[in-house]
Structure formats: structure tokens, C-alpha cells
Design an enzyme around this catalytic site. Structure first.
Site, mmCIF file in Angstrom:
data_model
loop_
_atom_site.group_PDB
_atom_site.id
_atom_site.type_symbol
_atom_site.label_atom_id
_atom_site.label_comp_id
_atom_site.label_asym_id
_atom_site.label_seq_id
_atom_site.Cartn_x
_atom_site.Cartn_y
_atom_site.Cartn_z
ATOM 1 N N CYS A 264 0.731 -1.282 0.069
ATOM 2 C CA CYS A 264 0.021 0.088 -0.078
ATOM 3 C C CYS A 264 0.824 1.223 0.114
ATOM 4 C CB CYS A 264 -1.139 -0.114 1.184
ATOM 5 S SG CYS A 264 -2.237 -1.231 0.956
HETATM 6 P P1 NAD Z 1 -4.186 -8.853 -3.886
HETATM 7 O O1 NAD Z 1 -3.239 -8.818 -5.112
HETATM 8 O O2 NAD Z 1 -3.634 -9.516 -2.863
HETATM 9 O O3 NAD Z 1 -5.598 -9.540 -4.422
HETATM 10 C C1 NAD Z 1 -6.171 -9.136 -5.633
HETATM 11 C C2 NAD Z 1 -7.035 -10.459 -6.149
HETATM 12 O O4 NAD Z 1 -7.931 -9.991 -7.361
HETATM 13 C C3 NAD Z 1 -6.180 -11.438 -6.469
HETATM 14 O O5 NAD Z 1 -6.533 -12.595 -5.886
HETATM 15 C C4 NAD Z 1 -6.513 -11.449 -7.963
HETATM 16 O O6 NAD Z 1 -6.367 -12.769 -8.624
HETATM 17 C C5 NAD Z 1 -7.825 -11.036 -8.253
HETATM 18 N N1 NAD Z 1 -8.309 -10.433 -9.438
HETATM 19 C C6 NAD Z 1 -7.434 -9.805 -10.292
HETATM 20 N N2 NAD Z 1 -8.304 -9.086 -11.478
HETATM 21 C C7 NAD Z 1 -9.419 -9.870 -11.180
HETATM 22 C C8 NAD Z 1 -10.731 -9.746 -12.131
HETATM 23 N N3 NAD Z 1 -10.647 -9.087 -13.117
HETATM 24 N N4 NAD Z 1 -11.582 -10.309 -11.654
HETATM 25 C C9 NAD Z 1 -11.671 -11.003 -10.473
HETATM 26 N N5 NAD Z 1 -10.297 -11.168 -9.360
HETATM 27 C C10 NAD Z 1 -9.198 -10.543 -10.034
HETATM 28 O O7 NAD Z 1 -4.535 -7.313 -3.560
HETATM 29 P P2 NAD Z 1 -5.076 -6.743 -1.964
HETATM 30 O O8 NAD Z 1 -3.732 -6.482 -1.246
HETATM 31 O O9 NAD Z 1 -6.178 -7.622 -1.583
HETATM 32 O O10 NAD Z 1 -5.380 -5.396 -2.404
HETATM 33 C C11 NAD Z 1 -6.657 -5.282 -3.072
HETATM 34 C C12 NAD Z 1 -6.857 -3.645 -3.003
HETATM 35 O O11 NAD Z 1 -6.940 -3.188 -1.673
HETATM 36 C C13 NAD Z 1 -5.732 -2.647 -3.658
HETATM 37 O O12 NAD Z 1 -6.291 -1.572 -4.161
HETATM 38 C C14 NAD Z 1 -4.991 -2.269 -2.347
HETATM 39 O O13 NAD Z 1 -4.289 -1.102 -2.442
HETATM 40 C C15 NAD Z 1 -6.098 -2.117 -1.278
HETATM 41 N N6 NAD Z 1 -5.860 -2.209 -0.024
HETATM 42 C C16 NAD Z 1 -5.093 -3.197 0.450
HETATM 43 C C17 NAD Z 1 -4.484 -3.406 1.861
HETATM 44 C C18 NAD Z 1 -3.688 -4.303 2.161
HETATM 45 O O14 NAD Z 1 -3.435 -4.452 3.135
HETATM 46 N N7 NAD Z 1 -3.260 -5.504 1.350
HETATM 47 C C19 NAD Z 1 -5.136 -2.635 2.644
HETATM 48 C C20 NAD Z 1 -6.172 -1.507 2.357
HETATM 49 C C21 NAD Z 1 -6.323 -1.402 0.918
#
Ligand code: NAD
Length: 421
Positions: A264
Site C-alpha cells: 500500500c
Molecule cells: P491482492 O493482489 O492480494 O488481491 C487481488 C485479487 O484480485 C487477486 O486474488 C487477483 O487474482 C484478483 N483479481 C485480479 N483481477 C481480477 C478480476 N478481473 N476479477 C476477479 N479477480 C481478480 O490485492 P490486495 O492486497 O487485497 O489489495 C486489493 C486492493 O485493496 C488494492 O487496491 C489495495 O491497494 C487495497 N488495500 C490493500 C490493503 C492491504 O493491506 N493489502 C489494505 C487496504 C487497501
């Protein structure tokens, strides 16, 4: 309520499983077959404390699929939780958001019930209304805020504490425009007692970026002061204890050390810089935050070379590879530039992390991994990169330790250097 979650990574899985615990039914949609299979076998697709237990407990209330139409037909509200990584130039990459929005739009075309779509991914201000909305409208031939609901609900969970953060957030922010969506939301979040801030959509998007940029600034500020402290023989931890006691300041995020990593802060600060430039602003503070952070892990190497000037052929132990403790996430981990530099200098690396070795091995197959922290201590010097609790149990006496995270026990080492103390 019946909820579908697009993207079952760190945010999606925790949010979805959290909602099942509160009595909702959840369908996860992902493009990654391995994640779908894991979820359908009640196995967490990522490591997060307490997740496995909740998945077992609520196993009748969720399943995963790659079929958008089935998931959206069978739910009333869809959260978009796909990744929003950086482009080469630091700007936000919306490829996953766009493909999710299109798929949702195609499915909505054939759905007659009112359906709410919520962007939970971190997206730069105006993305929901200027990118997501037109894509869904074009594909569905329906109108946002009339035929379907659209909202933005930023996520603030911290990996490693994500389950706790889901149930006890500091606040819930909801960017909405239409009353129908607002009341569906109020119902969904009725069990939460924290402050709930209702804003317009772009303000909700900006709250997430401003929060992360501020926290990142606090860390880089602590590190800059910490670097000065180091030169003056002052312990930055004692300094920030004194600083944090001021109620206007607050003690959190003052752990001086080798900087922030993770999925992030680095990408969000860079995305906000790029957005600022796009609208003709020059974000000097945020640029400095990134610069200090990029430099900070290399301080470990400077300190190491004070004691071992030539690293060629030396065995260097690395304790911790995850970007922070209690996660297997190595995205932007400070271990990455440190290991890169050690390899360049010809060092032989032996590394240990309780959860992140499999992920790290994919990036660095050429280094040695070991199954216990003790084995790492058999090296010419040890670098502490992640503050896992178990590193407080080790016997560092007789060792050369460069500590990036203030491990109290490590201070007993024969030769000890703290990065900012
Ligand atoms: P991640 O990469 O762990 O997970 C994303 C998931 O989306 C993956 O499993 C991927 O296979 C799937 N995906 C991608 N394209 C897709 C599609 N078209 N249809 C269905 N699934 C699809 O990401 P994350 O860490 O969970 O982060 C997600 C969002 O949340 C980001 O914008 C991030 O900035 C935000 N965020 C993350 C955190 C954190 O701590 N990880 C905290 C707050 C906000």
C-alpha cells in the site's frame, strides 16, 4: 445480505469472511484458479492470523467461483477488491479495476433487481465516477445511481491485524451519491459502532490516499530524525517516546528503522504524486517521503560495511523477509533492496522468515533459505529486517548484528548497530 466480492486477495478474503461471520452470505469471484480452489477447500489463499479459523467456522456461508454472472445474480451488493498496482512511472494501474468493471457491467445487463457496486480497492480520486461508472454503464446499458448503485468504501485494514481491523475499525468511510445505496450500506454496517463518515465519492477516495500519505510521512520523518540521532549517539526510540506523548502528535508509526514496504504505502504515495502532477501540483513533501524511504534500507549496508568492509564471500544472515511481521506478504519489502545489494557485493546469504520464504524464493531462488532462525545466526553477520516476535527469543551474544527493527535481545550482541539508535 447476499454479497459478492471480486478479488479474493488480502482485502477481499478478509472482508468477505468478516461479512460471513456477521451473518451474511458471500460469493468470492477470482480469476486465479488456485485461490478459488483454496477457498472452496476452506483454506486461506493468503496467510492472515485468525483467518483459517473463521473460514472453518463459516464454511457454509461462502464459496468461490470465476463465474461473474452466477455471483452477481445471486447477490445484492458487489465489492470490487482487485489490486491497483503501480505503472512504471508510479501512476496507478487500473487494468484489473477496468476488467472487473466490464465483467460486472456485462452481467448487470441481464439483472432486473437493483444491485449495488462498491469500489473497495484503493483508487485515485475520480476513478469510481470517471472510469468505473462509464465502463459499467456502457456494458450494462443502465444508469448509475438510478438503475444500479455505485459507491466507494476505502479499506484501512492492516495486514497482520486484518481480522481485528475488520471487526473493530477506527472508522468506516462511505462515498455515496444515491440514497438507496446509502441506506443499503447503513444496513450492511449496522453492527459496527465506530464513526461512520458519509462523503461524496471522490472525497472517500481521497481520504484513503491522504491517510496513507500521512502515515508514510510519519515514518520517513521518524527515519530522518533517526538518522540524525544515530550520528549524534541518541536513541531515536527514546526521542519518539517523548514526542509521541504529545496528544497532538500520537505515538503510532514512529518506529524509526529501515522504512516502509508493503502493498500500500509505496504505491499509494507514488500514485498520489502522479495524480498531483496530472492536475498541475508539485507534491514536494510526498516526493521527499519516497526518497527517504528508498535510501533507508541501504543504511543497514553502510553499518554492516563499517564492520565487514569487503562482503565478497562473507556469509550474511537475514532475519525476516516479509514487509512486516505476521504476514507472508513481501511486496516492496525492505528485504528486497537489501538482498539485491548483498548479492551485488558478492555476499552469501542465508535467510529465514516464519511465513514469507515461499514468496521470497520466487524472487530470489539463488539464496539459501533455512527452516529456523537459529541457523541464520551461524553467519559472519546478521541483519534483522522484520520484527517477528520470535526474533526476541534468540541468543545474539557473540554475534555481529545490524538491527533495522529494534529487537531488544539483539542489543546484547558482541557487535551491535541499530539503524536509528
Ligand atoms: P491482492 O493482489 O492480494 O488481491 C487481488 C485479487 O484480485 C487477486 O486474488 C487477483 O487474482 C484478483 N483479481 C485480479 N483481477 C481480477 C478480476 N478481473 N476479477 C476477479 N479477480 C481478480 O490485492 P490486495 O492486497 O487485497 O489489495 C486489493 C486492493 O485493496 C488494492 O487496491 C489495495 O491497494 C487495497 N488495500 C490493500 C490493503 C492491504 O493491506 N493489502 C489494505 C487496504 C487497501
Amino acid at each position: 445480505m447476499k454479497i459478492s466480492i471480486v478479488g479474493s486477495g488480502y482485502v477481499g478474503i478478509v472482508t468477505g469472511i468478516g461479512f460471513t461471520e456477521l451473518g451474511n452470505e458471500v460469493i468470492f469471484i477470482d480469476t486465479d484458479k488456485a485461490k478459488i480452489n483454496a477457498i472452496n477447500n476452506q483454506e486461506p489463499p493468503i496467510y492472515e492470523k485468525g483467518l483459517e479459523e473463521l473460514m472453518m467456522k463459516n464454511r457454509d456461508k461462502y464459496y468461490a467461483t470465476d463465474d461473474y454472472s452466477e455471483a452477481i445474480d445471486k447477490s445484492d451488493i458487489t465489492f470490487i477488491c482487485v489490486a491497483t498496482p503501480s505503472n512504471e512511472n508510479g501512476s496507478i494501474n487500473l487494468a484489473y479495476i477496468k476488467s472487473a468493471a466490464k465483467e460486472i457491467g456485462k452481467t448487470l445487463k441481464n439483472k432486473s433487481d437493483f444491485h449495488v457496486i462498491v469500489v473497495k480497492s484503493t483508487v485515485v480520486p475520480r476513478t469510481t465516477e470517471e472510469v468505473v461508472k462509464p465502463l459499467i454503464e456502457n456494458e450494462s446499458r443502465k444508469k448509475a445511481f438510478e438503475d444500479f448503485g455505485l459507491a466507494m468504501n476505502p479499506e484501512f485494514l492492516r495486514e497482520g491485524n486484518a481480522i481485528e481491523d475488520f471487526f473493530s475499525p477506527d472508522r468506516i468511510v462511505l462515498g455515496v451519491k444515491d440514497d438507496r445505496t446509502k441506506s443499503i450500506f447503513e444496513e450492511l454496517y449496522v453492527q459496527f459502532s465506530c464513526p461512520k463518515l458519509i462523503t461524496d465519492i471522490k472525497t472517500a477516495e481521497m481520504i484513503k490516499y491522504a491517510s496513507n500519505a500521512f502515515l508514510a510521512t510519519k515514518i520517513s520523518f521518524a527515519n530522518e530524525i533517526g538518522n540524525i540521532c544515530k550520528k549524534l549517539g541518541i536513541n531515536a526510540y527514546e526521542v519518539f517516546k517523548g514526542v509521541g506523548l504529545d496528544h497532538r502528535i500520537n505515538p503510532a508509526f514512529f518506529r524509526a528503522g529501515i522504512g516502509f514496504g508493503g502493498s500500500c504505502f509505496p504505491k499509494d504515495v507514488k500514485a498520489l504524486i502522479a495524480k498531483a502532477e496530472e492536475v498541475g501540483e508539485n507534491p514536494k513533501i510526498m516526493r521527499a517521503v519516497v526518497e527517504v524511504n528508498d535510501r533507508q534500507p541501504l543504511k543497514m549496508l553502510e553499518l554492516l560495511k563499517k564492520h565487514i568492509p569487503n562482503l565478497k564471500g562473507k556469509r550474511i544472515g537475514i532475519l525476516g523477509l516479509a514487509f512486516k511481521p505476521d504476514t507472508d506478504d513481501i511486496r516492496e519489502s525492505r528485504a528486497i533492496p537489501i538482498v539485491e545489494r548483498l548479492i551485488e557485493e558478492g555476499a552469501k546469504i542465508i535467510a529465514y522468515d516464519p511465513k514469507a520464504m515461499d514468496n521470497f524464493r520466487k524472487l530470489f531462488p539463488q539464496i539459501e533459505y533455512t527452516s529456523s532462525a537459529e541457523n541464520v545466526l551461524n553467519a559472519d553477520a546478521v541483519l534483522v529486517v522484520t520484527e517477528w516476535d520470535e526474533f526476541e527469543e534468540l541468543d545474539y551474544t557473540e554475534k555481529v548484528v545490524i538491527d533495522g527493527r529494534m529487537i531488544e535481545r539483539a542489543r546484547k550482541a558482541a557487535i551491535y548497530e541499530g539503524v536509528c539508535w
